[in-house]
Structure formats: C-alpha cells, structure tokens
Design an enzyme around this catalytic site. Structure first.
Site, short mmCIF file in Angstrom:
data_model
loop_
_atom_site.label_atom_id
_atom_site.label_comp_id
_atom_site.label_asym_id
_atom_site.label_seq_id
_atom_site.Cartn_x
_atom_site.Cartn_y
_atom_site.Cartn_z
N ASN A 8 0.86 -1.18 0.00
CA ASN A 8 0.00 0.00 0.00
C ASN A 8 0.90 1.24 0.00
OD1 ASN A 8 -1.80 2.03 0.46
ND2 ASN A 8 -2.56 1.28 2.43
N LYS A 10 0.06 4.24 -0.19
CA LYS A 10 -0.60 5.41 0.39
C LYS A 10 -0.37 6.62 -0.53
CE LYS A 10 -0.41 3.13 4.80
NZ LYS A 10 -0.40 3.22 6.24
N HIS A 94 -9.85 0.82 5.27
CA HIS A 94 -8.57 1.16 5.91
C HIS A 94 -8.82 2.20 7.02
CE1 HIS A 94 -4.47 2.44 6.58
NE2 HIS A 94 -4.07 1.36 5.93
N GLU A 96 -7.18 4.67 7.94
CA GLU A 96 -6.95 6.07 7.53
C GLU A 96 -8.17 6.64 6.80
OE1 GLU A 96 -3.18 5.43 5.58
OE2 GLU A 96 -2.32 4.92 7.53
N GLU A 164 -5.35 -5.13 10.64
CA GLU A 164 -4.41 -4.02 10.80
C GLU A 164 -4.71 -3.28 12.10
OE1 GLU A 164 -2.56 -2.81 6.73
OE2 GLU A 164 -4.18 -1.45 7.24
N GLY A 170 2.32 2.27 10.84
CA GLY A 170 3.23 3.40 10.68
C GLY A 170 3.96 3.80 11.95
N SER A 203 3.45 -2.16 10.40
CA SER A 203 4.90 -2.12 10.62
C SER A 203 5.60 -3.44 10.30
CB SER A 203 5.21 -1.68 12.05
OG SER A 203 4.71 -0.38 12.28
P1 13P Z 1 2.89 0.34 7.72
O1 13P Z 1 3.47 -0.90 7.12
O2 13P Z 1 3.60 1.59 7.34
O3 13P Z 1 2.70 0.20 9.20
O4 13P Z 1 1.41 0.52 7.10
C1 13P Z 1 0.51 -0.54 7.17
C2 13P Z 1 -0.71 -0.20 6.42
O5 13P Z 1 -1.44 0.69 6.79
C3 13P Z 1 -0.97 -0.95 5.18
O6 13P Z 1 -2.25 -0.72 4.71
#
Ligand code: 13P
Length: 242
Positions: A8, A10, A94, A96, A164, A170, A203
C-alpha cells in the site's frame, strides 16, 4: 491458497518514481508461484502502474473506490474505471479512510458489495485502536466490524481480510507474532466456512516477516512504509516464502 502480499503506497510516489520503482522491482523479483503480489499506488498512479505491470506477475490494486458506478460524485473513482485498467484488488475499510475521511460502516459495506459485483477483490481492513486494545475490546471490535462490513454478504470467497491494528500502523511497533496468531485464529473462527485469506498489516518489515508468516492463519501481509523501497518488498517476499 496462495499468500497475499500487498504493498500500500498510500499517498507516495510520483509517476517518475513509479517508473523507477517498477524498473528495479520487475528486473529483480522472481515471481514465486505461491504468492499473489499486489501493488496499490495512488489513484493517479494506477494507469501507469497498470501499464508497467502488464505481462508481469504483479497485480494492481486501488487504495479506494466509490460505492457508486457513475454520476455526480466529485472526486470519486468508479469500479468501472478500475476494471478498465485491469485493477483487480481494492483496499477497503482502511483505518486512515475511516478516521481521517470519515468513512462509515454503511459506506464500507456498500463499497465491499459494489467491488464484488464488479469482480474487484476487496482487501477489507479491520483492526482496533490503542484505547480499544487497552480496554480489552479487540475481539469485540473485530467481531462488530466484520458483522457490519460483511452484512448481507454470505460468501466471502472473493474477499481478503487484512488485520491491521491501528496502533501498529506506521509506528514501527508491530504486533507480536503471538498476538497476531491469536487474533487471526479468532477472525478465522468468526468467518467460519467462509473462505478468505487473513493477512496482517502494521509495521511489517523484512526482519519480522518470516516469524509472522510462520504463525497459524497468517496468509500474507499488507505493508506500507517498508515497501516504498522495491528491494525491501522483494526481501519481504523472500522472508515470507523461505
Ligand atoms: P505500515 O506498514 O507503514 O505500518 O502501514 C501498514 C498499512 O497501513 C498498510 O495498509
């Protein structure tokens, strides 16, 4: 069942950076047959990524999609447009999108249904936040999310579930392999007969991938930060398949 490994991106990578990424990645990636690898660039990067991935083993995924097909929905992307460029997966639910952009349970459920109708495979993200974890509510939260977001969907064969935990995204603080295993077994119990891959996100790195994948009911990963480097994505796949 193949492992699912999703990258992803982002809101990262311009067109020029995507070209460079795919150049490196495709020349060095060995395409293990046991892995379905999905790269999800920004919406504007999807067309280019789809062209760059053509004739390769890389699948393309969107990070978002409208629940509607067409009409007055400024700024949205139709599943028809995604299908047109051979986009096979879409990340939905997600954290976010839910916390920053206010996506509701009803909207996530509607998007999942729309994706299925148009043969786009949802990667449905579920997960508790830190307060919920500390209050011991993780399993209750996940149960409710699955109930609401899979409401009126009996067959989840075409859906993958990404666990997740919001506190692990993150932050550099992955959930422990034992914790991930316990939660994934719980999710598998809820899904019952419904066939879905259950993948972990939060992560994940090349250092943690091997131990995580060795746990029960861990069928792959959804990764953000670490896979912005194509060689780290290759290394993660190597660690997950060795
Ligand atoms: P990270 O791997 O940066 O923690 O992000 C995970 C994520 O949100 C994947 O959709």
């Amino acid at each position: 069942m193949n492992l699912l490994i999703g990258a992803n991106f982002k809101m990262n990578k311009t067109g020029a950076e995507l070209r460079e990424y795919f150049g490196t990645f495709l020349s060095e990636y060995s395409c293990p047959s046991s892995v379905d690898l999905v790269i999800a660039p920004t919406i504007i990067g999807l067309v280019l990524a789809s062209e760059l991935a053509k004739d390769s083993c890389v699948h393309i995924g969107a990070q978002n999609m409208s629940s509607e097909i067409s009409g007055a929905f400024t700024g949205e992307t139709s599943p028809l447009s995604l299908r047109e460029i051979s986009c096979e997966y879409v990340i939905l639910g997600h954290s976010e999108r839910r916390t920053i952009f206010g996506e509701t349970d009803e909207l996530v459920n509607k998007k999942v249904k729309t994706a299925l109708v148009h043969s786009i495979r949802p990667i449905l993200c579920i997960g508790e936040n830190l307060n919920e974890k500390e209050a011991g509510l993780t399993k209750d939260i996940l149960r409710v999310q699955l109930e609401k977001w899979l409401s009126e969907i009996d067959n989840t064969t075409g859906i993958d579930i990404a666990y997740e935990p919001v506190w692990a995204i993150g932050t550099g603080k992955s959930a422990t392999p034992e914790y991930v295993e316990e939660v994934h077994i719980f999710i598998r119990e809820i899904l019952g007969q419904r066939e879905s891959r259950i993948i972990y996100g939060g992560s994940v790195t090349e250092v943690t991938a091997h131990e995580l994948i060795s746990k029960r009911e861990v069928n792959g990963f959804l990764i953000g930060s670490a896979v912005l480097d194509p060689r780290r994505l290759i290394k993660i796949v190597e660690e997950a398949t060795r």
